[in-house]
Scaffold this motif. Structure first.
Motif, PDB file in Angstrom:
ATOM      1  N   THR A 166       0.877  -1.440  -0.017  1.00  0.00           N
ATOM      2  CA  THR A 166      -0.040   0.102   0.071  1.00  0.00           C
ATOM      3  C   THR A 166       0.978   1.332  -0.048  1.00  0.00           C
ATOM      4  OG1 THR A 166      -1.431  -1.342   1.540  1.00  0.00           O
ATOM      5  CG2 THR A 166      -1.869   0.993   1.183  1.00  0.00           C
ATOM      6  N   ARG A 167       2.026   1.402   0.920  1.00  0.00           N
ATOM      7  CA  ARG A 167       2.821   2.113   0.798  1.00  0.00           C
ATOM      8  C   ARG A 167       3.482   2.674  -0.518  1.00  0.00           C
ATOM      9  NH1 ARG A 167       8.003   3.827   1.702  1.00  0.00           N
ATOM     10  NH2 ARG A 167       8.847   1.686   1.506  1.00  0.00           N
ATOM     11  N   GLN A 168       4.031   1.419  -1.231  1.00  0.00           N
ATOM     12  CA  GLN A 168       4.687   1.501  -2.541  1.00  0.00           C
ATOM     13  C   GLN A 168       3.715   2.195  -3.652  1.00  0.00           C
ATOM     14  OE1 GLN A 168       6.193  -2.279  -3.571  1.00  0.00           O
ATOM     15  NE2 GLN A 168       7.748  -2.043  -1.643  1.00  0.00           N
ATOM     16  N   LEU A 169       2.332   1.645  -3.329  1.00  0.00           N
ATOM     17  CA  LEU A 169       1.289   2.184  -4.295  1.00  0.00           C
ATOM     18  C   LEU A 169       1.099   3.703  -4.113  1.00  0.00           C
ATOM     19  CD1 LEU A 169      -0.679   0.574  -5.783  1.00  0.00           C
ATOM     20  CD2 LEU A 169      -2.437   0.985  -4.345  1.00  0.00           C
ATOM     21  N   GLY A 170       1.416   4.029  -2.802  1.00  0.00           N
ATOM     22  CA  GLY A 170       0.887   5.740  -2.593  1.00  0.00           C
ATOM     23  C   GLY A 170       2.322   6.310  -3.310  1.00  0.00           C
ATOM     24  N   ILE A 171       3.466   5.954  -3.286  1.00  0.00           N
ATOM     25  CA  ILE A 171       4.345   6.335  -3.581  1.00  0.00           C
ATOM     26  C   ILE A 171       4.451   6.466  -5.213  1.00  0.00           C
ATOM     27  CG2 ILE A 171       6.972   6.196  -4.272  1.00  0.00           C
ATOM     28  CD1 ILE A 171       7.371   4.827  -1.430  1.00  0.00           C
ATOM     29  N   ILE A 172       3.972   5.338  -5.965  1.00  0.00           N
ATOM     30  CA  ILE A 172       3.859   5.470  -7.403  1.00  0.00           C
ATOM     31  C   ILE A 172       2.696   6.443  -7.851  1.00  0.00           C
ATOM     32  CG2 ILE A 172       2.784   4.005  -9.175  1.00  0.00           C
ATOM     33  CD1 ILE A 172       3.798   1.512  -7.654  1.00  0.00           C
ATOM     34  N   VAL A 173       1.750   6.446  -6.911  1.00  0.00           N
ATOM     35  CA  VAL A 173       0.743   7.399  -7.380  1.00  0.00           C
ATOM     36  C   VAL A 173       1.120   9.099  -7.042  1.00  0.00           C
ATOM     37  CG1 VAL A 173      -1.738   8.438  -6.450  1.00  0.00           C
ATOM     38  CG2 VAL A 173      -1.107   5.943  -6.793  1.00  0.00           C
ATOM     39  N   SER A 174       1.863   9.179  -5.906  1.00  0.00           N
ATOM     40  CA  SER A 174       2.382  10.499  -5.801  1.00  0.00           C
ATOM     41  C   SER A 174       3.459  11.096  -6.852  1.00  0.00           C
ATOM     42  CB  SER A 174       2.768  10.623  -4.444  1.00  0.00           C
ATOM     43  OG  SER A 174       3.915   9.739  -4.174  1.00  0.00           O
ATOM     44  N   ASP A 175       4.066  10.021  -7.270  1.00  0.00           N
ATOM     45  CA  ASP A 175       5.566  10.236  -8.082  1.00  0.00           C
ATOM     46  C   ASP A 175       5.117   9.717  -9.509  1.00  0.00           C
ATOM     47  OD1 ASP A 175       7.794  11.522  -8.661  1.00  0.00           O
ATOM     48  OD2 ASP A 175       9.020   9.819  -8.025  1.00  0.00           O
ATOM     49  N   PHE A 176       4.027  10.195 -10.080  1.00  0.00           N
ATOM     50  CA  PHE A 176       3.709   9.466 -11.434  1.00  0.00           C
ATOM     51  C   PHE A 176       4.211  10.290 -12.529  1.00  0.00           C
ATOM     52  CE2 PHE A 176       0.363   9.296 -14.896  1.00  0.00           C
ATOM     53  CZ  PHE A 176       0.719   8.098 -15.335  1.00  0.00           C
ATOM     54  N   GLN A 177       4.897   9.467 -13.346  1.00  0.00           N
ATOM     55  CA  GLN A 177       5.441   9.854 -14.537  1.00  0.00           C
ATOM     56  C   GLN A 177       4.756   9.522 -15.767  1.00  0.00           C
ATOM     57  OE1 GLN A 177       8.284  11.960 -14.248  1.00  0.00           O
ATOM     58  NE2 GLN A 177       8.120  11.759 -11.966  1.00  0.00           N
ATOM     59  N   PRO A 178       4.090  10.466 -16.333  1.00  0.00           N
ATOM     60  CA  PRO A 178       3.188   9.869 -17.594  1.00  0.00           C
ATOM     61  C   PRO A 178       4.066   9.284 -18.723  1.00  0.00           C
ATOM     62  CG  PRO A 178       3.415  12.439 -17.569  1.00  0.00           C
ATOM     63  CD  PRO A 178       4.150  11.889 -16.427  1.00  0.00           C
ATOM     64  N   LEU A 179       5.300   9.581 -18.983  1.00  0.00           N
ATOM     65  CA  LEU A 179       6.135   8.933 -19.887  1.00  0.00           C
ATOM     66  C   LEU A 179       6.529   7.435 -19.685  1.00  0.00           C
ATOM     67  CD1 LEU A 179       8.133  12.151 -20.981  1.00  0.00           C
ATOM     68  CD2 LEU A 179       6.022  11.047 -22.251  1.00  0.00           C
TER      69      LEU A 179
END
Lengths: 136, 239
Positions: free
Chosen positions: A19-32
């Motif tokens: 869940t924590r990792q998921l939060g990091i992915i969401v907060s630091d989303f790179q569209p490319l």
């Protein structure tokens, strides 16, 4: 008994970490980048982890948790404080009851002495009837 | 004859006579029910006589092995637990119990979300009984990410567990920040001064004193080298 708790604990920790990792992915989303794919994988990983947690349900049917401990956790307090409070209350109550019993025994002894002074015959009869041993 | 219970000698002392109908009061029988028995005689001289024992003769209950006067903690072998939890101070924060959990978990569960407390699991139980299944590609489309930073209210999760020390520092910093902002306002300047820690105050006072001393020394030096000083000095000497 302890094994199932340990494995559940590990499973829950794994779920929380994902869940924590998921939060990091969401907060630091790179569209490319591969952010969306990784997110999709993580979501499905979480679903499979929830399935694993679900498997523990029949193993833990006989576990009883006191409802009061929920209040401690909800308030952000250490649940060990609940155990501490319970032990302290138990000891206090134990001491109170012991005090009451000791005082009643003392009172009974004094009453017997005084009654014997005033009603010696009746008290002798009473003693004979009840038996000396049981009166002590 | 067929019913052996009707024989008075076979009746148990604990049995109640009410169960077997009315009995003659003249029939003597042992009684330990603790009731007060009397014989009422009517006629020319009616009288009430106590024929049975008084209620104190009631049987004393058997003493149980464990009573409230025994040390129950010792009896159940909980002395070690008592010493463990009550001997030394238990840290009050939930993070002390679950140190590996990410995020700030010491805040009350009701505050961050109405449904995130454990009590809500009982009061409003979640939907259960449905089988958990993997999400299809179509369902995952609902989780499409948007570029850009996450809104402020959702950033709570990324506070690391080592926040404990940081949190304290943050608090102090927050206080200082408040103090500084208040110090900027003229009205609350005195309040801000009062909120500053003693050490800081002392240091400031020392700095102020040091600055004053330096200023005085500079003034003295200037006065020594200034022409006025020399004039007044010479004037004084001349007079």
């Amino acid at each position: 008994m302890a094994d199932k708790f340990e494995s559940l604990e590990q499973q829950l920790e794994l779920f929380i970490e994902n869940t924590r990792q998921l939060g990091i992915i969401v907060s630091d989303f790179q569209p490319l980048g591969q952010g969306q794919n990784v997110l999709n994988q993580k979501i499905n990983t979480m679903v499979s982890e929830m399935q694993e947690i679900e498997k523990f349900r029949p193993l833990l049917q006989d576990v009883h948790v006191p409802l009061e401990v929920f209040n401690y956790i909800d308030e952000g307090k250490n649940p060990n404080l609940y155990t501490k409070d319970c032990l302290e209350k138990a000891l206090e109550k134990n001491e109170q009851v012991k005090g009451k019993m000791d005082n009643l025994k003392r009172f009974k002894g004094l009453l017997m002495v005084e009654l014997t002074k005033v009603f010696p015959n009746e008290m002798n009869m009473y003693r004979a009837l009840k038996g000396e041993d049981r009166l002590k | 004859m067929a019913d052996p219970l009707r024989r008075p000698e076979q009746i148990s002392p604990r049995s109640s006579p009410r169960d077997r109908g009315s009995r003659s009061p003249a029939c003597p029988r042992p009684d330990s029910t603790g009731t007060l028995k009397t014989t009422i005689s009517l006629g020319k001289n009616p009288s009430v006589k106590h024929t049975g024992p008084f209620y104190c003769v009631k049987d004393i209950p058997e003493q149980s092995e464990i009573t409230g006067s025994t040390n129950l903690l010792h009896h159940y072998g909980l002395e070690h637990s008592y010493n463990k939890f009550c001997g030394k101070k238990v840290k009050e924060e939930l993070s002390a119990f679950l140190p590996h959990l990410p995020g700030n978990i010491d805040t009350p569960g009701v505050q961050d979300n109405r449904y995130s407390s454990l009590r809500m699991l009982i009061e409003k139980p979640p939907i259960t009984g449905k089988e958990l299944s993997q999400l299809s590609g179509l369902a995952l489309a609902g989780f499409r990410l948007h570029p850009g930073p996450l809104p402020e209210q959702y950033r709570m999760m990324h506070q690391m567990p080592s926040k404990k020390k940081k949190h304290k520092k943050h608090k102090k910093e927050g206080d200082k920040g408040n103090a500084l902002s208040e110090a900027q306002t003229v009205d609350n300047a005195s309040d801000a001064e009062s909120r500053k820690p003693k050490k800081q105050k002392k240091e400031e006072e020392k700095d102020k004193d040091g600055k004053k001393k330096k200023k005085k020394e500079k003034k003295k030096k200037k006065q020594k080298h200034s022409p006025e000083h020399t004039v007044s000095h010479s004037g004084e000497t001349g007079s």
